[in-house]
Design a protein around this motif. Structure first.
Motif, short mmCIF file in Angstrom:
data_model
loop_
_atom_site.label_atom_id
_atom_site.label_comp_id
_atom_site.label_asym_id
_atom_site.label_seq_id
_atom_site.Cartn_x
_atom_site.Cartn_y
_atom_site.Cartn_z
N SER A 58 -35.63 6.16 -38.31
CA SER A 58 -36.57 7.24 -38.03
C SER A 58 -36.05 8.55 -38.59
CB SER A 58 -36.77 7.39 -36.51
OG SER A 58 -35.58 7.86 -35.90
N LEU A 59 -36.94 9.50 -38.77
CA LEU A 59 -36.55 10.80 -39.30
C LEU A 59 -35.53 11.47 -38.38
CD1 LEU A 59 -37.20 12.44 -41.79
CD2 LEU A 59 -39.00 13.61 -40.51
N ARG A 60 -35.68 11.28 -37.09
CA ARG A 60 -34.72 11.85 -36.14
C ARG A 60 -33.32 11.25 -36.37
NH1 ARG A 60 -35.70 14.33 -31.39
NH2 ARG A 60 -37.86 13.59 -31.44
N ARG A 61 -33.26 9.95 -36.65
CA ARG A 61 -31.96 9.29 -36.83
C ARG A 61 -31.33 9.61 -38.18
NH1 ARG A 61 -30.85 3.53 -36.21
NH2 ARG A 61 -28.73 4.40 -36.22
N VAL A 62 -32.11 10.12 -39.12
CA VAL A 62 -31.52 10.52 -40.39
C VAL A 62 -30.40 11.52 -40.16
CG1 VAL A 62 -31.95 11.82 -42.52
CG2 VAL A 62 -33.56 10.05 -41.81
N LEU A 63 -30.64 12.48 -39.28
CA LEU A 63 -29.63 13.51 -39.00
C LEU A 63 -28.39 12.92 -38.34
CD1 LEU A 63 -31.96 16.35 -37.69
CD2 LEU A 63 -30.93 16.13 -39.95
N GLU A 64 -28.56 11.80 -37.64
CA GLU A 64 -27.43 11.17 -36.97
C GLU A 64 -26.62 10.28 -37.91
OE1 GLU A 64 -29.21 8.96 -33.85
OE2 GLU A 64 -30.07 10.69 -32.84
N THR A 65 -27.26 9.73 -38.94
CA THR A 65 -26.60 8.74 -39.80
C THR A 65 -26.21 9.28 -41.17
OG1 THR A 65 -28.78 7.95 -40.55
CG2 THR A 65 -27.77 6.82 -38.67
N LEU A 66 -26.72 10.46 -41.54
CA LEU A 66 -26.40 11.02 -42.85
C LEU A 66 -24.99 11.63 -42.82
CD1 LEU A 66 -27.53 11.63 -45.70
CD2 LEU A 66 -28.20 13.89 -44.82
N THR A 67 -24.10 11.09 -43.63
CA THR A 67 -22.72 11.58 -43.69
C THR A 67 -22.30 11.77 -45.14
OG1 THR A 67 -21.73 9.37 -43.79
CG2 THR A 67 -22.14 10.29 -41.59
N THR A 68 -21.27 12.58 -45.30
CA THR A 68 -20.70 12.77 -46.64
C THR A 68 -20.23 11.44 -47.20
OG1 THR A 68 -20.02 15.03 -46.14
CG2 THR A 68 -18.86 13.91 -47.94
N GLU A 69 -19.59 10.65 -46.38
CA GLU A 69 -19.05 9.36 -46.83
C GLU A 69 -20.16 8.44 -47.29
OE1 GLU A 69 -16.28 11.55 -44.51
OE2 GLU A 69 -18.29 10.86 -43.95
N ARG A 70 -21.28 8.42 -46.59
CA ARG A 70 -22.40 7.55 -46.98
C ARG A 70 -23.00 8.00 -48.31
NH1 ARG A 70 -24.21 2.63 -47.49
NH2 ARG A 70 -26.48 2.55 -47.68
N ILE A 71 -23.15 9.29 -48.49
CA ILE A 71 -23.70 9.79 -49.75
C ILE A 71 -22.78 9.41 -50.91
CG2 ILE A 71 -24.35 11.84 -51.06
CD1 ILE A 71 -25.00 13.18 -48.34
N VAL A 72 -21.47 9.57 -50.70
CA VAL A 72 -20.51 9.21 -51.75
C VAL A 72 -20.61 7.74 -52.09
CG1 VAL A 72 -18.05 8.98 -52.30
CG2 VAL A 72 -18.91 11.08 -51.22
N ARG A 73 -20.66 6.88 -51.07
CA ARG A 73 -20.69 5.44 -51.34
C ARG A 73 -21.98 5.05 -52.07
NH1 ARG A 73 -18.36 1.98 -53.56
NH2 ARG A 73 -18.42 -0.19 -52.85
N VAL A 74 -23.10 5.61 -51.64
CA VAL A 74 -24.37 5.31 -52.31
C VAL A 74 -24.32 5.81 -53.76
CG1 VAL A 74 -26.84 5.84 -52.37
CG2 VAL A 74 -25.74 5.23 -50.20
N GLY A 75 -23.74 6.98 -53.97
CA GLY A 75 -23.62 7.49 -55.34
C GLY A 75 -22.75 6.60 -56.21
N GLN A 76 -21.64 6.11 -55.65
CA GLN A 76 -20.76 5.21 -56.40
C GLN A 76 -21.49 3.92 -56.80
OE1 GLN A 76 -17.76 4.85 -53.37
NE2 GLN A 76 -16.38 6.32 -54.35
N ILE A 77 -22.17 3.32 -55.83
CA ILE A 77 -22.88 2.06 -56.09
C ILE A 77 -24.00 2.27 -57.10
CG2 ILE A 77 -24.35 0.31 -55.03
CD1 ILE A 77 -22.61 0.62 -52.49
N THR A 78 -24.71 3.39 -56.96
CA THR A 78 -25.81 3.67 -57.88
C THR A 78 -25.29 3.87 -59.31
OG1 THR A 78 -27.09 4.72 -56.11
CG2 THR A 78 -27.73 5.23 -58.37
N ALA A 79 -24.24 4.65 -59.46
CA ALA A 79 -23.68 4.87 -60.80
C ALA A 79 -23.18 3.57 -61.41
CB ALA A 79 -22.54 5.90 -60.72
N ALA A 80 -22.52 2.74 -60.61
CA ALA A 80 -22.02 1.46 -61.12
C ALA A 80 -23.16 0.55 -61.54
CB ALA A 80 -21.17 0.77 -60.05
N SER A 81 -24.24 0.53 -60.76
CA SER A 81 -25.38 -0.32 -61.11
C SER A 81 -26.09 0.19 -62.36
CB SER A 81 -26.37 -0.39 -59.94
OG SER A 81 -27.48 -1.19 -60.28
N LEU A 82 -26.22 1.50 -62.49
CA LEU A 82 -26.87 2.03 -63.69
C LEU A 82 -26.09 1.63 -64.95
CD1 LEU A 82 -27.88 5.58 -62.42
CD2 LEU A 82 -29.43 3.72 -63.03
#
Length: 326
Positions: A157-181
């Protein structure tokens, strides 16, 4: 040859499967109950996926059978058939992990219906990660010729976005995305645009601190690893035609921030791809469409795009892995 799953049998998946075979655009093996095909197209039930080849596909749809528990009425989903839907996904994944299929392409499922059948996963993405032994590494990308978007938080939910969004998660998603590209899309130096969370990307703290406290540190960490990431960008301007020329994929902070621009720009050619898995997986970017199931009016464009992207991603990955071993 990719393995195409059954999807919800009461949705438009069976119709799309038939139409996809009729186009003969991309060869595939379908995993489902042949009763759903009726007598609309010729098909051949296989005992082993290795029996499927181009000459067979040219004359009939290759089918690995997964029987349904009950008869199906289009538009009226029944949780009793949930086990067969899950079995189709499981078999496609196992075959691809074993190298017998080149990729998994999934027809749409109903999360609500599967939940009634005891399915405990939020969707395909998380289930596939568990089957592949990589839970937590799965990343959802929506891709079309005009735009690629990756939501950092997905089915919350949009409310839980604020609870689950972390610097670490953004970094990991960025790493995986760059590797897949690099490995799946053939981009040597992928560029990642990172969206802000708040209006105007926070307006220097006037409209929120998440850009300063969570997102900017993640961008800095990605840059320190040699990944071309930049932002945080105001979400209301980063998807214009001119802005899209500056990046290869956009990292977005929540589900709709990513999917609304993709589906607005290119719904028919949009494809859902799961990154971070040891296999290639794609899917149409639409749902089961129970309201039009059985009326033979569903648009097969997104499924054809998903099959085509699966073939391209598989070819890129094979070439990348071969080069890495050389």
């Amino acid at each position: 040859m990719p393995a195409l799953t059954m999807g919800d049998p009461a949705g438009i998946g069976p119709e799309l499967t038939i139409k996809a075979w009729e186009t003969h655009a991309i060869p595939f093996v379908w995993i489902g109950d042949p009763v759903l095909l009726g007598d609309q197209i010729p098909y051949e039930v296989l005992a082993d996926i290795r029996e499927a080849d181009q000459p067979l596909f040219a004359r009939a749809l290759p089918v690995l059978p997964v029987p349904l528990a009950e008869a199906v009425t289009p538009g009226k989903p029944d949780p009793v058939n949930g086990a067969a839907v899950v079995a189709s996904i499981t078999l496609a994944t196992e075959l691809t992990l074993a190298g017998a299929a080149s990729a998994v392409v999934t027809n749409p499922i109903s999360k609500h219906v599967l939940r009634q059948a005891g399915f405990r996963h939020p969707g395909h993405t998380e289930f596939l990660a568990e089957l592949c032994g990589t839970p937590g590494e799965e990343v959802m990308m929506l891709a079309s010729p005009r735009l690629k978007v990756v939501p950092v938080t997905v089915h919350v939910s949009l409310r839980r976005v604020l609870e689950t969004l972390t610097t670490e998660r953004i970094v990991r998603v960025g790493q995986i995305t760059a590797a897949s590209l690099r490995q799946d899309f053939g981009l040597e130096a992928p560029r990642l645009a990172v969206a802000g969370l708040n209006p105007h990307a926070g307006e220097n703290g006037l409209m929120g601190d998440e850009e300063r406290d969570i997102i900017a540190p993640a961008i800095a960490a990605l840059q320190a690893q040699g990944i071309d990431a930049f932002g945080p960008l105001p979400p209301d301007t980063m998807f214009t035609e001119a802005a899209r020329e500056r990046y290869d994929a956009a990292l977005c902070m929540y589900h709709d921030q990513a999917l609304i621009p993709l589906k607005t720009l290119d719904m028919a050619s949009g494809v859902n791809a799961t990154l971070g898995l040891p296999i290639v997986r794609t899917s149409p970017d639409h749902g089961t469409a129970f309201d039009i199931a059985g009326r033979n009016i569903a648009d097969v464009s997104s499924l054809i795009a998903a099959l085509r992207m699966a073939r391209k991603m598989s070819a890129h990955r094979r070439a990348y892995q071969k080069e890495a071993k050389a």
